[in-house]
Design a protein around this motif. Structure first.
Motif, PDB file in Angstrom:
ATOM      1  N   MET A   1       0.846  -1.189   0.000  1.00 54.79           N
ATOM      2  CA  MET A   1       0.000   0.000   0.000  1.00 54.79           C
ATOM      3  C   MET A   1       0.877   1.233   0.000  1.00 54.79           C
ATOM      4  SD  MET A   1      -2.765   0.952   2.886  1.00 54.79           S
ATOM      5  CE  MET A   1      -3.093   2.639   3.272  1.00 54.79           C
ATOM      6  N   THR A   2       0.701   2.086  -0.964  1.00 53.73           N
ATOM      7  CA  THR A   2       1.493   3.306  -1.024  1.00 53.73           C
ATOM      8  C   THR A   2       0.774   4.434  -0.302  1.00 53.73           C
ATOM      9  OG1 THR A   2       2.577   4.885  -2.473  1.00 53.73           O
ATOM     10  CG2 THR A   2       0.520   3.945  -3.272  1.00 53.73           C
ATOM     11  N   ARG A   3       1.540   5.275   0.335  1.00 55.15           N
ATOM     12  CA  ARG A   3       0.961   6.379   1.087  1.00 55.15           C
ATOM     13  C   ARG A   3       1.371   7.721   0.489  1.00 55.15           C
ATOM     14  NH1 ARG A   3      -0.800   4.729   6.652  1.00 55.15           N
ATOM     15  NH2 ARG A   3      -0.296   2.570   6.865  1.00 55.15           N
ATOM     16  N   GLY A   4       1.842   7.721  -0.742  1.00 54.82           N
ATOM     17  CA  GLY A   4       2.215   8.972  -1.393  1.00 54.82           C
ATOM     18  C   GLY A   4       3.654   9.346  -1.103  1.00 54.82           C
ATOM     19  N   ALA A   5       3.972  10.606  -1.339  1.00 58.17           N
ATOM     20  CA  ALA A   5       5.337  11.106  -1.154  1.00 58.17           C
ATOM     21  C   ALA A   5       5.775  10.962   0.303  1.00 58.17           C
ATOM     22  CB  ALA A   5       5.410  12.568  -1.581  1.00 58.17           C
ATOM     23  N   ALA A   6       7.082  10.836   0.495  1.00 58.63           N
ATOM     24  CA  ALA A   6       7.634  10.694   1.841  1.00 58.63           C
ATOM     25  C   ALA A   6       7.321  11.930   2.673  1.00 58.63           C
ATOM     26  CB  ALA A   6       9.142  10.483   1.768  1.00 58.63           C
ATOM     27  N   LEU A   7       6.926  11.703   3.902  1.00 58.10           N
ATOM     28  CA  LEU A   7       6.674  12.795   4.830  1.00 58.10           C
ATOM     29  C   LEU A   7       7.944  13.083   5.614  1.00 58.10           C
ATOM     30  CD1 LEU A   7       3.176  11.746   6.174  1.00 58.10           C
ATOM     31  CD2 LEU A   7       3.691  13.663   4.663  1.00 58.10           C
ATOM     32  N   ARG A   8       8.181  14.350   5.882  1.00 64.73           N
ATOM     33  CA  ARG A   8       9.371  14.754   6.625  1.00 64.73           C
ATOM     34  C   ARG A   8       8.972  15.050   8.067  1.00 64.73           C
ATOM     35  NH1 ARG A   8      13.921  19.048   4.688  1.00 64.73           N
ATOM     36  NH2 ARG A   8      15.629  17.693   5.295  1.00 64.73           N
ATOM     37  N   VAL A   9       9.606  14.340   8.995  1.00 64.28           N
ATOM     38  CA  VAL A   9       9.286  14.437  10.416  1.00 64.28           C
ATOM     39  C   VAL A   9      10.393  15.191  11.139  1.00 64.28           C
ATOM     40  CG1 VAL A   9       8.865  13.120  12.543  1.00 64.28           C
ATOM     41  CG2 VAL A   9       8.078  12.220  10.341  1.00 64.28           C
ATOM     42  N   GLN A  23      14.453   6.908  14.901  1.00 62.82           N
ATOM     43  CA  GLN A  23      14.834   7.422  13.580  1.00 62.82           C
ATOM     44  C   GLN A  23      15.020   6.282  12.584  1.00 62.82           C
ATOM     45  OE1 GLN A  23      18.109  10.191  13.515  1.00 62.82           O
ATOM     46  NE2 GLN A  23      18.058  10.380  11.304  1.00 62.82           N
ATOM     47  N   GLU A  24      15.712   5.223  12.983  1.00 64.24           N
ATOM     48  CA  GLU A  24      15.904   4.074  12.092  1.00 64.24           C
ATOM     49  C   GLU A  24      14.564   3.482  11.660  1.00 64.24           C
ATOM     50  OE1 GLU A  24      18.501   1.130  13.788  1.00 64.24           O
ATOM     51  OE2 GLU A  24      20.194   2.514  13.878  1.00 64.24           O
ATOM     52  N   GLY A  25      13.651   3.317  12.616  1.00 60.87           N
ATOM     53  CA  GLY A  25      12.339   2.744  12.305  1.00 60.87           C
ATOM     54  C   GLY A  25      11.538   3.615  11.363  1.00 60.87           C
ATOM     55  N   LEU A  26      11.607   4.924  11.563  1.00 58.31           N
ATOM     56  CA  LEU A  26      10.863   5.841  10.697  1.00 58.31           C
ATOM     57  C   LEU A  26      11.429   5.852   9.285  1.00 58.31           C
ATOM     58  CD1 LEU A  26      10.181   8.909  13.039  1.00 58.31           C
ATOM     59  CD2 LEU A  26       8.669   6.992  12.488  1.00 58.31           C
ATOM     60  N   VAL A  27      12.746   5.839   9.168  1.00 55.80           N
ATOM     61  CA  VAL A  27      13.378   5.815   7.847  1.00 55.80           C
ATOM     62  C   VAL A  27      13.001   4.527   7.116  1.00 55.80           C
ATOM     63  CG1 VAL A  27      15.598   5.719   6.639  1.00 55.80           C
ATOM     64  CG2 VAL A  27      15.224   7.429   8.426  1.00 55.80           C
ATOM     65  N   GLY A  30       9.752   4.689   5.532  1.00 57.44           N
ATOM     66  CA  GLY A  30       9.609   5.606   4.410  1.00 57.44           C
ATOM     67  C   GLY A  30       9.530   7.082   4.752  1.00 57.44           C
ATOM     68  N   PHE A  31       9.732   7.415   6.017  1.00 54.03           N
ATOM     69  CA  PHE A  31       9.740   8.825   6.410  1.00 54.03           C
ATOM     70  C   PHE A  31      11.135   9.410   6.241  1.00 54.03           C
ATOM     71  CE2 PHE A  31       6.261   7.051   8.886  1.00 54.03           C
ATOM     72  CZ  PHE A  31       5.285   8.031   8.818  1.00 54.03           C
ATOM     73  N   GLU A  32      11.210  10.719   6.049  1.00 54.90           N
ATOM     74  CA  GLU A  32      12.471  11.444   6.167  1.00 54.90           C
ATOM     75  C   GLU A  32      12.464  12.035   7.569  1.00 54.90           C
ATOM     76  OE1 GLU A  32      13.038  14.325   3.069  1.00 54.90           O
ATOM     77  OE2 GLU A  32      12.366  12.929   1.528  1.00 54.90           O
ATOM     78  N   LYS A 109       5.121   6.286  26.766  1.00 54.39           N
ATOM     79  CA  LYS A 109       6.296   5.408  26.756  1.00 54.39           C
ATOM     80  C   LYS A 109       6.176   4.417  27.901  1.00 54.39           C
ATOM     81  CE  LYS A 109       9.613   8.846  25.017  1.00 54.39           C
ATOM     82  NZ  LYS A 109      10.814   9.589  25.396  1.00 54.39           N
ATOM     83  N   PRO A 110       6.787   3.254  27.798  1.00 54.34           N
ATOM     84  CA  PRO A 110       7.553   2.774  26.642  1.00 54.34           C
ATOM     85  C   PRO A 110       6.612   2.426  25.491  1.00 54.34           C
ATOM     86  CG  PRO A 110       7.401   1.039  28.290  1.00 54.34           C
ATOM     87  CD  PRO A 110       6.760   2.272  28.880  1.00 54.34           C
ATOM     88  N   ILE A 111       7.102   2.642  24.308  1.00 51.56           N
ATOM     89  CA  ILE A 111       6.274   2.440  23.122  1.00 51.56           C
ATOM     90  C   ILE A 111       7.124   1.880  21.996  1.00 51.56           C
ATOM     91  CG2 ILE A 111       6.615   4.809  22.326  1.00 51.56           C
ATOM     92  CD1 ILE A 111       3.668   4.688  21.424  1.00 51.56           C
ATOM     93  N   GLY A 112       6.550   0.995  21.234  1.00 44.56           N
ATOM     94  CA  GLY A 112       7.254   0.430  20.086  1.00 44.56           C
ATOM     95  C   GLY A 112       7.166   1.359  18.891  1.00 44.56           C
ATOM     96  N   ILE A 113       7.891   1.034  17.854  1.00 45.10           N
ATOM     97  CA  ILE A 113       7.934   1.881  16.666  1.00 45.10           C
ATOM     98  C   ILE A 113       6.618   1.820  15.881  1.00 45.10           C
ATOM     99  CG2 ILE A 113       9.027   0.157  15.180  1.00 45.10           C
ATOM    100  CD1 ILE A 113       9.755   3.954  15.173  1.00 45.10           C
ATOM    101  N   ALA A 114       5.944   0.671  15.860  1.00 44.30           N
ATOM    102  CA  ALA A 114       4.711   0.537  15.074  1.00 44.30           C
ATOM    103  C   ALA A 114       3.631   1.542  15.492  1.00 44.30           C
ATOM    104  CB  ALA A 114       4.190  -0.896  15.132  1.00 44.30           C
TER     105      ALA A 114
END
Length: 127
Positions: A1-9, A23-27, A30-32, A109-114
């Motif tokens: 499923m595509t979510r469009g252009a990368a979002l910058r966080v 940061q690793e999980g977000l990258v 597909g996030f910047e 927190k604590p919270i996972g990346i998902a």
């Protein structure tokens, strides 16, 4: 499923290990990511013209806390989508942090990346 252009966080997190893992999980998702070591650094990045779509912030940080960062950024961008992650949620939840009219999610927190990724997609309107 595509979510469009990368979002910058713009991410403000003062715990280095947590920041690295998030940061690793977000990258990977597909996030910047523009990473800041605290709220003050995040505000300076934004003030310096750094472009970003979403704010991901901790609440308790040195120099400038998350609540103050949200208020300063939303003074300029009232619609800015925000995800807050904290080990110390305020008694009234996200309502006590809300300034402006943009969407906001509060994660404890604590919270996972998902859940962080899901909250970012949700406030961006791409959930």
């Amino acid at each position: 499923m595509t979510r469009g252009a990368a979002l910058r966080v713009l991410m403000a997190e003062d715990e280095p290990l947590a920041a690295e893992v998030i940061q690793e999980g977000l990258v990977e998702a597909g996030f910047e990511v523009l990473a800041a070591n605290d709220g003050q650094e995040a505000f300076e990045l934004a003030s310096g013209g750094a472009g970003f779509d979403l704010l991901l912030t901790d609440l308790k940080m040195p120099r400038l806390g998350g609540k103050e960062l949200i208020a300063k950024l939303r003074a300029r961008r009232p619609d800015l989508p925000v995800v807050v992650m904290t080990g110390y949620p305020p008694p009234n939840g996200a309502a006590s942090l809300q300034t402006g009219r943009g969407p906001m999610r509060l994660l404890t927190k604590p919270i996972g990346i998902a859940p962080i990724i899901a909250a970012l997609w949700d406030v961006a309107g791409r959930g």
